[in-house]
Design a protein around this motif. Structure first.
Motif, mmCIF file in Angstrom:
data_model
loop_
_atom_site.group_PDB
_atom_site.id
_atom_site.type_symbol
_atom_site.label_atom_id
_atom_site.label_comp_id
_atom_site.label_asym_id
_atom_site.label_seq_id
_atom_site.Cartn_x
_atom_site.Cartn_y
_atom_site.Cartn_z
ATOM 1 N N CYS A 140 -15.938 21.280 -14.702
ATOM 2 C CA CYS A 140 -14.849 20.661 -15.468
ATOM 3 C C CYS A 140 -14.522 19.298 -14.860
ATOM 4 O O CYS A 140 -14.388 19.183 -13.647
ATOM 5 C CB CYS A 140 -13.627 21.578 -15.420
ATOM 6 N N CYS B 155 -4.568 28.053 -16.404
ATOM 7 C CA CYS B 155 -6.007 27.940 -16.651
ATOM 8 C C CYS B 155 -6.696 28.784 -15.587
ATOM 9 O O CYS B 155 -6.381 28.666 -14.401
ATOM 10 C CB CYS B 155 -6.473 26.489 -16.555
ATOM 11 N N ARG C 70 -11.752 17.543 -15.401
ATOM 12 C CA ARG C 70 -10.317 17.285 -15.257
ATOM 13 C C ARG C 70 -9.936 17.218 -13.778
ATOM 14 O O ARG C 70 -10.435 17.993 -12.969
ATOM 15 C CB ARG C 70 -9.505 18.393 -15.944
ATOM 16 N N MET D 58 -7.637 17.754 -10.605
ATOM 17 C CA MET D 58 -6.551 18.606 -10.117
ATOM 18 C C MET D 58 -5.696 17.749 -9.179
ATOM 19 O O MET D 58 -6.117 17.449 -8.058
ATOM 20 C CB MET D 58 -7.151 19.814 -9.394
ATOM 21 N N GLY E 17 -9.825 28.750 -14.695
ATOM 22 C CA GLY E 17 -11.106 28.192 -14.251
ATOM 23 C C GLY E 17 -11.396 28.371 -12.772
ATOM 24 O O GLY E 17 -12.538 28.614 -12.379
ATOM 25 N N SER E 18 -10.376 28.259 -11.929
ATOM 26 C CA SER E 18 -10.621 28.315 -10.486
ATOM 27 C C SER E 18 -10.840 29.746 -9.984
ATOM 28 O O SER E 18 -11.199 29.941 -8.822
ATOM 29 C CB SER E 18 -9.439 27.687 -9.737
ATOM 30 N N CYS F 272 -6.071 18.163 -14.837
ATOM 31 C CA CYS F 272 -6.186 19.627 -14.806
ATOM 32 C C CYS F 272 -4.999 20.289 -15.524
ATOM 33 O O CYS F 272 -3.860 19.832 -15.405
ATOM 34 C CB CYS F 272 -6.228 20.063 -13.345
ATOM 35 N N PHE F 273 -5.281 21.357 -16.247
ATOM 36 C CA PHE F 273 -4.206 22.068 -16.938
ATOM 37 C C PHE F 273 -3.155 22.572 -15.951
ATOM 38 O O PHE F 273 -1.962 22.544 -16.233
ATOM 39 C CB PHE F 273 -4.777 23.252 -17.728
ATOM 40 N N LEU F 274 -3.600 23.055 -14.805
ATOM 41 C CA LEU F 274 -2.644 23.573 -13.824
ATOM 42 C C LEU F 274 -1.654 22.478 -13.421
ATOM 43 O O LEU F 274 -0.458 22.727 -13.283
ATOM 44 C CB LEU F 274 -3.372 24.097 -12.581
ATOM 45 N N PRO G 132 -12.231 24.004 -21.044
ATOM 46 C CA PRO G 132 -11.460 22.879 -20.501
ATOM 47 C C PRO G 132 -12.063 21.519 -20.840
ATOM 48 O O PRO G 132 -11.329 20.540 -20.953
ATOM 49 C CB PRO G 132 -11.467 23.138 -18.987
ATOM 50 N N VAL H 278 -15.615 27.900 -12.744
ATOM 51 C CA VAL H 278 -15.595 27.028 -13.932
ATOM 52 C C VAL H 278 -15.135 25.615 -13.585
ATOM 53 O O VAL H 278 -15.622 24.631 -14.154
ATOM 54 C CB VAL H 278 -14.705 27.662 -15.031
ATOM 55 N N CYS H 279 -14.232 25.482 -12.602
ATOM 56 C CA CYS H 279 -13.764 24.137 -12.211
ATOM 57 C C CYS H 279 -14.925 23.217 -11.822
ATOM 58 O O CYS H 279 -14.864 22.006 -12.016
ATOM 59 C CB CYS H 279 -12.801 24.224 -11.034
HETATM 60 S S1 SF4 Z 1 -8.206 24.830 -13.377
HETATM 61 FE FE1 SF4 Z 1 -9.013 24.549 -15.447
HETATM 62 S S2 SF4 Z 1 -8.499 22.477 -16.077
HETATM 63 FE FE2 SF4 Z 1 -8.218 22.631 -13.852
HETATM 64 S S3 SF4 Z 1 -10.160 21.866 -13.010
HETATM 65 FE FE3 SF4 Z 1 -10.309 24.112 -13.160
HETATM 66 S S4 SF4 Z 1 -11.248 24.515 -15.155
HETATM 67 FE FE4 SF4 Z 1 -10.539 22.374 -15.160
#
Ligand code: SF4
Ligand code: SF4
Ligand code: SF4
Length: 307
Positions: free
Chosen positions: A179, A212, A181, A183, A214-215, A204-206, A226, A175-176
């Motif tokens: 996204c 999150c 956002r 990191m 996503g990774s 990034c939420f993390l 996200p 998913v990242c």
């Molecule tokens: S961990 Fe979540 S917020 Fe961070 S880049 Fe991946 S999907 Fe986006």
């Protein structure tokens, strides 16, 4: 050119996967130029199991009736596609593995303030299995399309590939990959929940101390959460490396990454994921692949959360 007959069956699922088919909008019309849908519960009334080149199964196996219907589909279809995370991994009903069947029945019937029954219905309803199961625990499956539901973009690509007799162009990205956002390293020292204060929209939420998934989640959704301000809970199912490598697990994947880019201790992240494991492990919990990982400790984690 004759059309490709395609048949659907709806097992134990929420019908969101059927909506994903309709959500192709005008692209559905292009599919219907080449495909004849001979059976599609929810959207058309059809009894029986007509012959089809492709059978598409939504939902997982939760009842004996589901097993019967799945075998009928296997007999009537040349190839079977497991469609949606329920069909591929068992889906969110997998969180039921944190409890016994008797506990689930109690919560749904005997102690439920809205039903107030003294018994569990056993007449005219299919018998429940001990837990939900993915469909490939029962029959051979030829194609897999996880997602909850899969995004119409992927549904269109999957059906187009079947019509054109080629492999779908699906990558192993998580998913990242979808996204925007960033990191980045931060000095954040504590975990927090999404509702506990404002979040930075481009980070990034993390990095901000919010879990999150996503990774560690396969992209079959185009990352709507996200990119719209909510962390990913992993509903599309785990990324390929988590599924295929026995020593990789969701807790360790996320905790390793998050503790490297923040100052939050790795152990605190692991423990938080255990306490909220019904959310993060639910989607693939019913898969035998996952039950070979530390998820067999799920009940212990949950009881720890209650104490
Ligand atoms: S961990 Fe979540 S917020 Fe961070 S880049 Fe991946 S999907 Fe986006
Ligand atoms: S995969 Fe998700 S959308 Fe599809 S039936 Fe299961 S819960 Fe519903
Ligand atoms: S929770 Fe994650 S996998 Fe599910 S739709 Fe949102 S971004 Fe995609």
């Amino acid at each position: 050119m004759s059309k490709v007959p395609v048949s659907f069956e709806w097992l134990s699922g929420c019908s969101g996967c059927e909506l994903a088919v309709v959500d192709m909008h005008e692209k559905l019309l292009r599919i219907l130029d080449a495909v004849e849908i001979v059976r599609l519960p929810i959207l058309m009334d059809m009894k029986g199991y007509p012959k089809a080149a492709l059978g598409i199964i939504t939902g997982g196996l939760r009842t004996e009736h589901d097993i019967h219907c799945l075998h009928e589909m296997r007999k009537s279809c040349d190839r079977l596609l497991a469609f949606g995370v329920c069909s591929v991994y068992g889906g969110p009903q997998g969180s039921g593995y944190a409890h016994t069947l008797a506990e689930l029945e109690d919560a749904s019937y005997r102690t439920n303030p809205t039903t107030r029954t003294t018994f569990v219905p056993d007449q005219g309803v299919p018998k429940l299995l001990d837990g939900v199961r993915p469909i490939d625990s029962e029959v051979q499956v030829d194609l897999y399309l996880p997602g909850c539901p899969p995004h119409p973009y992927y549904v269109f690509e999957a059906l187009s590939a079947v019509v054109e007799g080629r492999e779908p162009e699906f990558g192993p990205q998580n998913v990242c990959y979808r996204c925007d956002r960033k990191m980045v390293h931060t000095d954040v020292t504590k975990l927090r929940r999404i509702h506990e204060g404002a979040m930075e929209a481009d980070k990034c939420f993390l990095s901000q101390g919010v879990l999150c998934m996503g990774s560690a989640t396969l992209d079959r959704c185009l990352a709507p959460c996200p990119t719209r301000g909510a962390p990913c809970t992993g509903c599309a199912g785990p990324s390929e490396n988590v599924v295929l490598e026995p020593n990789r697990d969701l807790r360790t994947e996320i905790a390793d990454r998050m503790s490297r880019i923040t100052k939050i201790p790795r152990e605190a992240i692991v423990r938080e994921m255990e306490l909220r494991s019904k959310t993060y492990y639910a989607y693939a919990m019913a898969s035998p692949v996952f039950r070979q990982k530390p998820t067999f400790l799920l009940r212990k984690w949950i009881s720890g959360a209650a104490s």
